[in-house]
Design a protein around this motif. Structure first.
Motif, PDB file in Angstrom:
ATOM      1  N   GLY A  75       0.816  -1.208   0.000  1.00 28.24           N
ATOM      2  CA  GLY A  75       0.000   0.000   0.000  1.00 28.24           C
ATOM      3  C   GLY A  75       0.848   1.254   0.000  1.00 28.24           C
ATOM      4  O   GLY A  75       0.410   2.299   0.459  1.00 28.24           O
ATOM      5  N   VAL A  76       2.076   1.151  -0.510  1.00 27.75           N
ATOM      6  CA  VAL A  76       2.963   2.314  -0.605  1.00 27.75           C
ATOM      7  C   VAL A  76       3.495   2.417  -2.029  1.00 27.75           C
ATOM      8  O   VAL A  76       3.461   1.460  -2.792  1.00 27.75           O
ATOM      9  CB  VAL A  76       4.143   2.236   0.400  1.00 27.75           C
ATOM     10  N   GLU A  77       3.983   3.582  -2.364  1.00 29.48           N
ATOM     11  CA  GLU A  77       4.512   3.825  -3.703  1.00 29.48           C
ATOM     12  C   GLU A  77       5.825   3.083  -3.915  1.00 29.48           C
ATOM     13  O   GLU A  77       6.585   2.866  -2.967  1.00 29.48           O
ATOM     14  CB  GLU A  77       4.743   5.323  -3.915  1.00 29.48           C
ATOM     15  N   GLU A  78       6.098   2.736  -5.154  1.00 28.09           N
ATOM     16  CA  GLU A  78       7.336   2.033  -5.485  1.00 28.09           C
ATOM     17  C   GLU A  78       8.578   2.856  -5.156  1.00 28.09           C
ATOM     18  O   GLU A  78       9.593   2.296  -4.753  1.00 28.09           O
ATOM     19  CB  GLU A  78       7.346   1.621  -6.957  1.00 28.09           C
ATOM     20  N   ASP A  79       8.505   4.183  -5.306  1.00 30.50           N
ATOM     21  CA  ASP A  79       9.685   4.996  -5.003  1.00 30.50           C
ATOM     22  C   ASP A  79      10.016   4.977  -3.513  1.00 30.50           C
ATOM     23  O   ASP A  79      11.176   5.089  -3.132  1.00 30.50           O
ATOM     24  CB  ASP A  79       9.533   6.426  -5.532  1.00 30.50           C
ATOM     25  N   VAL A  80       9.028   4.799  -2.659  1.00 30.48           N
ATOM     26  CA  VAL A  80       9.272   4.659  -1.218  1.00 30.48           C
ATOM     27  C   VAL A  80      10.036   3.361  -0.967  1.00 30.48           C
ATOM     28  O   VAL A  80      11.012   3.333  -0.212  1.00 30.48           O
ATOM     29  CB  VAL A  80       7.945   4.670  -0.426  1.00 30.48           C
ATOM     30  N   LEU A  81       9.603   2.294  -1.626  1.00 27.45           N
ATOM     31  CA  LEU A  81      10.291   1.014  -1.486  1.00 27.45           C
ATOM     32  C   LEU A  81      11.706   1.088  -2.058  1.00 27.45           C
ATOM     33  O   LEU A  81      12.639   0.517  -1.490  1.00 27.45           O
ATOM     34  CB  LEU A  81       9.492  -0.097  -2.160  1.00 27.45           C
ATOM     35  N   ALA A  82      11.867   1.805  -3.158  1.00 29.18           N
ATOM     36  CA  ALA A  82      13.192   1.942  -3.773  1.00 29.18           C
ATOM     37  C   ALA A  82      14.169   2.644  -2.844  1.00 29.18           C
ATOM     38  O   ALA A  82      15.348   2.292  -2.794  1.00 29.18           O
ATOM     39  CB  ALA A  82      13.079   2.695  -5.098  1.00 29.18           C
ATOM     40  N   ARG A  83      13.694   3.621  -2.084  1.00 28.22           N
ATOM     41  CA  ARG A  83      14.577   4.339  -1.155  1.00 28.22           C
ATOM     42  C   ARG A  83      14.907   3.502   0.072  1.00 28.22           C
ATOM     43  O   ARG A  83      15.985   3.619   0.637  1.00 28.22           O
ATOM     44  CB  ARG A  83      13.928   5.652  -0.721  1.00 28.22           C
ATOM     45  N   ALA A  84      13.997   2.636   0.499  1.00 35.50           N
ATOM     46  CA  ALA A  84      14.179   1.893   1.747  1.00 35.50           C
ATOM     47  C   ALA A  84      14.858   0.536   1.568  1.00 35.50           C
ATOM     48  O   ALA A  84      15.654   0.134   2.407  1.00 35.50           O
ATOM     49  CB  ALA A  84      12.834   1.692   2.434  1.00 35.50           C
ATOM     50  N   LEU A  85      14.537  -0.177   0.499  1.00 38.07           N
ATOM     51  CA  LEU A  85      15.020  -1.549   0.333  1.00 38.07           C
ATOM     52  C   LEU A  85      16.279  -1.586  -0.533  1.00 38.07           C
ATOM     53  O   LEU A  85      16.229  -1.269  -1.721  1.00 38.07           O
ATOM     54  CB  LEU A  85      13.931  -2.418  -0.311  1.00 38.07           C
ATOM     55  N   PRO A  86      17.411  -1.996   0.029  1.00 32.10           N
ATOM     56  CA  PRO A  86      18.670  -1.991  -0.717  1.00 32.10           C
ATOM     57  C   PRO A  86      18.664  -2.853  -1.979  1.00 32.10           C
ATOM     58  O   PRO A  86      19.345  -2.548  -2.946  1.00 32.10           O
ATOM     59  CB  PRO A  86      19.695  -2.526   0.281  1.00 32.10           C
ATOM     60  N   SER A  87      17.894  -3.929  -2.004  1.00 30.14           N
ATOM     61  CA  SER A  87      17.916  -4.819  -3.167  1.00 30.14           C
ATOM     62  C   SER A  87      16.860  -4.461  -4.205  1.00 30.14           C
ATOM     63  O   SER A  87      16.724  -5.156  -5.210  1.00 30.14           O
ATOM     64  CB  SER A  87      17.708  -6.270  -2.716  1.00 30.14           C
ATOM     65  N   TRP A  88      16.118  -3.389  -4.015  1.00 31.82           N
ATOM     66  CA  TRP A  88      14.981  -3.059  -4.874  1.00 31.82           C
ATOM     67  C   TRP A  88      15.358  -2.933  -6.341  1.00 31.82           C
ATOM     68  O   TRP A  88      14.670  -3.433  -7.205  1.00 31.82           O
ATOM     69  CB  TRP A  88      14.332  -1.766  -4.400  1.00 31.82           C
ATOM     70  N   GLU A  89      16.424  -2.282  -6.641  1.00 39.58           N
ATOM     71  CA  GLU A  89      16.818  -2.031  -8.031  1.00 39.58           C
ATOM     72  C   GLU A  89      17.677  -3.135  -8.636  1.00 39.58           C
ATOM     73  O   GLU A  89      18.015  -3.088  -9.811  1.00 39.58           O
ATOM     74  CB  GLU A  89      17.563  -0.695  -8.134  1.00 39.58           C
ATOM     75  N   GLU A  90      18.076  -4.112  -7.826  1.00 42.33           N
ATOM     76  CA  GLU A  90      18.941  -5.184  -8.316  1.00 42.33           C
ATOM     77  C   GLU A  90      18.221  -6.025  -9.360  1.00 42.33           C
ATOM     78  O   GLU A  90      17.048  -6.349  -9.202  1.00 42.33           O
ATOM     79  CB  GLU A  90      19.401  -6.076  -7.163  1.00 42.33           C
ATOM     80  N   GLU A  91      18.911  -6.370 -10.403  1.00 39.65           N
ATOM     81  CA  GLU A  91      18.347  -7.184 -11.490  1.00 39.65           C
ATOM     82  C   GLU A  91      19.198  -8.425 -11.699  1.00 39.65           C
ATOM     83  O   GLU A  91      20.345  -8.476 -11.288  1.00 39.65           O
ATOM     84  CB  GLU A  91      18.297  -6.379 -12.792  1.00 39.65           C
ATOM     85  N   ASP A  92      18.628  -9.397 -12.345  1.00 39.24           N
ATOM     86  CA  ASP A  92      19.332 -10.631 -12.668  1.00 39.24           C
ATOM     87  C   ASP A  92      18.705 -11.171 -13.941  1.00 39.24           C
ATOM     88  O   ASP A  92      17.492 -11.053 -14.137  1.00 39.24           O
ATOM     89  CB  ASP A  92      19.184 -11.637 -11.519  1.00 39.24           C
ATOM     90  N   ALA A  93      19.503 -11.776 -14.800  1.00 41.10           N
ATOM     91  CA  ALA A  93      18.993 -12.317 -16.060  1.00 41.10           C
ATOM     92  C   ALA A  93      17.894 -13.355 -15.828  1.00 41.10           C
ATOM     93  O   ALA A  93      16.996 -13.515 -16.653  1.00 41.10           O
ATOM     94  CB  ALA A  93      20.129 -12.931 -16.868  1.00 41.10           C
ATOM     95  N   LYS A  94      17.926 -14.048 -14.708  1.00 32.07           N
ATOM     96  CA  LYS A  94      16.916 -15.076 -14.415  1.00 32.07           C
ATOM     97  C   LYS A  94      15.549 -14.486 -14.090  1.00 32.07           C
ATOM     98  O   LYS A  94      14.573 -15.218 -13.998  1.00 32.07           O
ATOM     99  CB  LYS A  94      17.370 -15.943 -13.239  1.00 32.07           C
ATOM    100  N   LEU A  95      15.468 -13.168 -13.920  1.00 30.49           N
ATOM    101  CA  LEU A  95      14.203 -12.538 -13.560  1.00 30.49           C
ATOM    102  C   LEU A  95      13.315 -12.226 -14.755  1.00 30.49           C
ATOM    103  O   LEU A  95      12.171 -11.824 -14.583  1.00 30.49           O
ATOM    104  CB  LEU A  95      14.451 -11.249 -12.768  1.00 30.49           C
ATOM    105  N   ARG A  96      13.823 -12.382 -15.940  1.00 32.93           N
ATOM    106  CA  ARG A  96      12.991 -12.113 -17.116  1.00 32.93           C
ATOM    107  C   ARG A  96      11.856 -13.123 -17.180  1.00 32.93           C
ATOM    108  O   ARG A  96      12.050 -14.315 -17.027  1.00 32.93           O
ATOM    109  CB  ARG A  96      13.829 -12.183 -18.377  1.00 32.93           C
ATOM    110  N   ALA A  97      10.649 -12.616 -17.379  1.00 34.74           N
ATOM    111  CA  ALA A  97       9.480 -13.507 -17.456  1.00 34.74           C
ATOM    112  C   ALA A  97       8.595 -13.068 -18.607  1.00 34.74           C
ATOM    113  O   ALA A  97       8.563 -11.902 -18.979  1.00 34.74           O
ATOM    114  CB  ALA A  97       8.692 -13.481 -16.160  1.00 34.74           C
ATOM    115  N   GLU A  98       7.895 -13.999 -19.117  1.00 31.50           N
ATOM    116  CA  GLU A  98       6.978 -13.688 -20.195  1.00 31.50           C
ATOM    117  C   GLU A  98       5.638 -13.206 -19.624  1.00 31.50           C
ATOM    118  O   GLU A  98       5.266 -13.543 -18.526  1.00 31.50           O
ATOM    119  CB  GLU A  98       6.786 -14.879 -21.125  1.00 31.50           C
ATOM    120  N   ALA A  99       4.958 -12.360 -20.358  1.00 26.98           N
ATOM    121  CA  ALA A  99       3.615 -11.861 -20.033  1.00 26.98           C
ATOM    122  C   ALA A  99       3.558 -11.063 -18.727  1.00 26.98           C
ATOM    123  O   ALA A  99       2.519 -10.971 -18.113  1.00 26.98           O
ATOM    124  CB  ALA A  99       2.619 -13.015 -19.996  1.00 26.98           C
TER     125      ALA A  99
END
Length: 171
Positions: A75-99
């Protein structure tokens, strides 16, 4: 999308792990964390101990749809989570999903955003109004979970006893 705070709004704590936040959200909804985690498609298994059981310093990486889902559950905005959670912006090739499916990937917290420790129970209870265990990343060994003091996270997930007391609790 605009989020409206409601009864079950769960705000992240500064430097909290995404895994910890998911557990707190599940608690707010009155369910086990594994039931809530079923909302994501997982590309691997949680890191475990040699004797079984999930490691306390487990961390989660989410794709875009997975992050959107978590924001809606909080129930909070994504930018709030981005500022608080250190792993929020981390990406990995295994995270790609269809649809646009929400996808999650387990990692060890220290490998993603630095050393992980438990937050001070008193400060966490003051901030969340619940007796919950919160884990988060430490910046050079310091950083109180509540942001009220300059104290330290009380212990690491692998230590048995508290190694320090938060500055706010000492006061």
């Amino acid at each position: 999308m605009t989020h409206h705070p409601g009864l079950l709004r769960t705000a992240p704590l500064q430097r909290e792990t995404t895994s910890s936040l998911i557990c707190r959200i599940a608690g707010r909804y009155g369910m086990e964390a594994k039931v809530l985690r079923a909302c994501w498609k997982w590309r691997n298994y949680p890191p475990g101990h040699g004797g079984g059981g999930m490691r306390a310093d487990a961390e989660v990486l989410l794709n875009t749809a997975g992050r959107r889902l978590l924001a809606d559950m909080c129930g909070v905005e994504e930018d709030v989570l981005a500022r608080a959670l250190p792993s929020w912006e981390e990406e990995d090739a295994k995270l790609r999903a269809e649809a646009g499916d929400p996808v999650g990937l387990w990692r060890t917290g220290g490998a993603v955003a630095g050393p992980v420790a438990f937050g001070c129970r008193l400060c966490t209870a003051r901030r969340t109004r619940a007796a919950v265990r919160v884990s988060g990343t430490r910046r050079g060994g310091s950083g109180c979970v509540c942001g009220m003091g300059g104290g330290c996270w009380t212990r690491t997930p692998t230590s048995r006893w508290s190694t320090s007391v938060c500055g706010a609790c000492r006061r």
